[in-house]
Design a protein around this motif. Structure first.
Motif, PDB file in Angstrom:
ATOM      1  N   PHE A 150      -1.217  -4.112   6.301  1.00  0.00           N
ATOM      2  CA  PHE A 150      -1.994  -2.890   6.079  1.00  0.00           C
ATOM      3  C   PHE A 150      -2.725  -2.454   7.355  1.00  0.00           C
ATOM      4  O   PHE A 150      -2.827  -1.253   7.634  1.00  0.00           O
ATOM      5  N   ILE A 172     -11.312   0.187  10.798  1.00  0.00           N
ATOM      6  CA  ILE A 172     -12.173   0.403   9.638  1.00  0.00           C
ATOM      7  C   ILE A 172     -13.492   0.947  10.165  1.00  0.00           C
ATOM      8  O   ILE A 172     -14.095   0.355  11.062  1.00  0.00           O
ATOM      9  N   ALA A 186      -2.887  -8.421   4.592  1.00  0.00           N
ATOM     10  CA  ALA A 186      -3.903  -7.657   5.309  1.00  0.00           C
ATOM     11  C   ALA A 186      -3.368  -7.215   6.670  1.00  0.00           C
ATOM     12  O   ALA A 186      -3.628  -6.084   7.109  1.00  0.00           O
ATOM     13  N   SER A 220       0.493   1.194  -1.523  1.00  0.00           N
ATOM     14  CA  SER A 220       0.129   0.006  -2.306  1.00  0.00           C
ATOM     15  C   SER A 220       0.175   0.331  -3.795  1.00  0.00           C
ATOM     16  O   SER A 220      -0.495   1.272  -4.255  1.00  0.00           O
ATOM     17  N   LEU A 267     -10.355  -1.835   1.377  1.00  0.00           N
ATOM     18  CA  LEU A 267      -9.143  -2.472   1.879  1.00  0.00           C
ATOM     19  C   LEU A 267      -9.020  -3.898   1.344  1.00  0.00           C
ATOM     20  O   LEU A 267      -7.928  -4.334   0.957  1.00  0.00           O
ATOM     21  N   THR A 285      -3.006   0.782  -6.042  1.00  0.00           N
ATOM     22  CA  THR A 285      -3.741   2.045  -5.960  1.00  0.00           C
ATOM     23  C   THR A 285      -3.180   3.068  -6.941  1.00  0.00           C
ATOM     24  O   THR A 285      -3.898   3.959  -7.396  1.00  0.00           O
ATOM     25  N   LEU A 303      -0.507   3.524   3.240  1.00  0.00           N
ATOM     26  CA  LEU A 303      -0.515   2.120   2.837  1.00  0.00           C
ATOM     27  C   LEU A 303       0.562   1.826   1.805  1.00  0.00           C
ATOM     28  O   LEU A 303       1.121   0.731   1.770  1.00  0.00           O
ATOM     29  N   THR A 346      -2.133   5.673  -2.771  1.00  0.00           N
ATOM     30  CA  THR A 346      -1.886   5.626  -1.320  1.00  0.00           C
ATOM     31  C   THR A 346      -0.430   5.946  -0.952  1.00  0.00           C
ATOM     32  O   THR A 346      -0.051   5.845   0.206  1.00  0.00           O
ATOM     33  N   GLU A 351     -15.341   1.042   3.526  1.00  0.00           N
ATOM     34  CA  GLU A 351     -13.890   1.040   3.749  1.00  0.00           C
ATOM     35  C   GLU A 351     -13.369  -0.394   3.808  1.00  0.00           C
ATOM     36  O   GLU A 351     -12.252  -0.671   3.345  1.00  0.00           O
ATOM     37  N   LEU A 405      -2.383   1.151   9.186  1.00  0.00           N
ATOM     38  CA  LEU A 405      -3.520   2.011   9.517  1.00  0.00           C
ATOM     39  C   LEU A 405      -3.523   2.357  11.006  1.00  0.00           C
ATOM     40  O   LEU A 405      -3.803   3.500  11.393  1.00  0.00           O
TER      41      LEU A 405
END
Length: 298
Positions: free
Chosen positions: A252, A222, A249, A264, A231, A267, A262, A296, A227, A256
């Motif tokens: 993800f 990150i 988390a 998700s 997230l 989103t 991602l 995403t 950001e 990344l």
């Protein structure tokens, strides 16, 4: 030989004559009292009487101001802005807190509280005395209300909650940027501005974010605090269970690190409805690949 002088005896005719009374002593002339001194004496007497009356009155007012009042149960009373002592006393009488407005006003003047009284909403206990009322209003310790902003709401949803709260005042001209205000429980007095709550939320968000950003792991993929907020918001929408969020988390973070998408679902929803928050139906297959600034999957 006796030297005492002899008095010749009176003749019978002389003895029968009436004896004249002795002459009265000469009258002493009384000095006339000065009119000015008389006026001063009367004024001094008047002042003494007035002082006694005033002292007795002050004692009576003092006793009344410390005696329990007529209020039967706890009550909140709103003192409007620009209310003078007379208006406040009349309001308190209408609300059943005091019986004698004049006594209340005199007590406020004698105690020096009359110029300290502040507008606001105050909570008074049952049987509160006039002096206790003056202490409360002059202290400015108004009743505080609270509003709870749950985590997971968008900025638009938060603004809508603030607008629905009729204890707050003022308009909100612009919806804050997403992720710029901190969800929490906020306390405020009646009449506090909605913008004031938003400003407080923004300050708190900056403080919390700075602390978290300073403690982030060195290998976290990150680059900016913003950001990090994005997230965290995605993780929060992926599951409603707090105990599952560390695992989500972690997934993800791995994606990344591996330069993966991602993918998700929240989103997708945000890309379709924005700040309204909920779609109200399942995501359609065509919407999974529909390009938006937030999807995403694409």
């Amino acid at each position: 030989m006796n030297d005492t002088p002899r008095v010749a005896p009176k003749s019978p005719s002389e003895a029968l004559k009436p004896v004249a009374p002795p002459a009265p002593p000469p009258k002493l002339r009384r000095r006339r009292r000065s009119p000015f001194l008389a006026m001063l004496s009367g004024l001094f007497t008047l002042l003494l009487v007035a002082a006694g009356v005033v002292g007795a009155g002050i004692a009576i007012v003092s006793n009344q101001s410390k005696a329990p009042g007529p209020l039967a149960s706890d009550r909140a009373v709103i003192i409007p802005k620009d209310s003078g002592l007379t208006e406040i006393a009349e309001l308190l009488q209408r609300e059943g807190l005091i019986e004698h407005p004049l006594s209340f006003r005199i007590a406020a003047v004698i105690g020096g509280d009359w110029h300290k009284l502040k507008a606001g909403e105050y909570l008074f206990k049952a049987r509160v005395s006039p002096q206790e009322i003056l202490d409360v209003i002059s202290s400015g310790k108004v009743v505080e209300h609270s509003i709870t902003i749950p985590e997971g709401l968008t900025s638009e949803q938060i603004v809508e909650r603030l607008r629905e709260n009729d204890l707050l005042t003022g308009e909100i001209a612009q919806i804050p940027k997403e992720g710029s205000i901190l969800p929490d429980t906020y306390r405020f007095p009646r009449g506090f501005s909605r913008k004031g709550i938003l400003d407080r939320m923004a300050r708190d968000q900056n403080v919390v974010l700075e602390k978290i950003w300073a403690k982030r792991p060195a290998d976290l993929p990150i680059k900016t605090p913003q950001e990090l907020v994005v997230l965290a918001s995605i993780v929060e929408k992926e599951t409603g269970r707090a105990d599952e969020r560390p695992r989500v988390a972690g997934v993800f973070i791995n994606r990344l690190n591996q330069k993966m998408k991602l993918q998700s679902d929240p989103t997708i929803v945000y890309g379709l409805v924005g700040g309204k928050g909920t779609l109200g139906r399942p995501i359609q297959r065509s919407e999974i690949t529909q390009p938006t600034p937030y999807n995403t999957y694409v």
